[in-house]
Design a protein around this motif. Sequence first.
Motif, short mmCIF file in Angstrom:
data_model
loop_
_atom_site.label_atom_id
_atom_site.label_comp_id
_atom_site.label_asym_id
_atom_site.label_seq_id
_atom_site.Cartn_x
_atom_site.Cartn_y
_atom_site.Cartn_z
N TYR A 33 6.40 22.96 7.48
CA TYR A 33 6.39 21.68 6.76
C TYR A 33 7.64 20.87 7.06
N LYS A 34 7.44 19.59 7.34
CA LYS A 34 8.56 18.64 7.48
C LYS A 34 8.24 17.44 6.60
N ARG A 35 9.27 16.92 5.93
CA ARG A 35 9.06 15.71 5.12
C ARG A 35 8.83 14.49 6.01
N ASP A 36 9.31 14.56 7.23
CA ASP A 36 9.08 13.49 8.20
C ASP A 36 8.32 14.12 9.37
N THR A 66 -0.32 12.88 9.26
CA THR A 66 0.65 12.96 8.17
C THR A 66 -0.07 13.45 6.92
N CYS A 67 0.71 13.85 5.93
CA CYS A 67 0.11 14.25 4.66
C CYS A 67 -0.80 13.14 4.13
N THR A 80 5.14 7.39 -1.97
CA THR A 80 5.91 8.09 -0.94
C THR A 80 5.71 9.59 -1.02
N ASP A 81 5.27 10.08 -2.19
CA ASP A 81 5.05 11.51 -2.39
C ASP A 81 3.79 11.69 -3.22
N GLY A 82 3.17 12.86 -3.09
CA GLY A 82 2.00 13.14 -3.89
C GLY A 82 1.65 14.61 -3.85
N GLY A 83 0.70 14.99 -4.65
CA GLY A 83 0.29 16.38 -4.71
C GLY A 83 -0.37 16.83 -3.42
N CYS A 84 -0.39 18.15 -3.24
CA CYS A 84 -1.06 18.77 -2.09
C CYS A 84 -1.84 19.96 -2.61
N ALA A 93 4.36 11.73 1.71
CA ALA A 93 3.23 11.07 2.38
C ALA A 93 3.44 11.09 3.90
N ALA A 94 4.70 10.99 4.32
CA ALA A 94 5.03 10.96 5.75
C ALA A 94 5.20 12.36 6.34
N GLY A 95 4.93 13.40 5.52
CA GLY A 95 5.15 14.77 5.96
C GLY A 95 4.01 15.35 6.78
N TRP A 96 4.15 16.63 7.05
CA TRP A 96 3.11 17.34 7.84
C TRP A 96 3.32 18.83 7.69
#
Length: 76
Positions: free
Chosen positions: A17-20, A37-38, A51-55, A65-68
Amino acid sequence: QLSHLQEDDPTAVEIHYKRDASKVDRAKVPKYVPGQTCANCSLYAGAPGDTDGGCGLFIDKDVAAAGWCDAWDKKA
Ligand code: SF4
């Protein structure tokens, strides 16, 4: 508001996992395709524009949101 999943969280490390998402090491993680991306993953539960949310993988953490991560799955 959930806490953010940290990149050094053991589970995050395991699933790359990366936030970017652009920081994913493509030499080590060849399955990553730029553009994934997420935010466009079927397991992501954030609202558009957040910018963020549940998974679906994490009950008590938000992801970027920009993660993976390795479990990325195309949103239908
Ligand atoms: Fe992001 Fe999808 Fe991985 Fe969850 S499963 S961290 S939303 S790429």
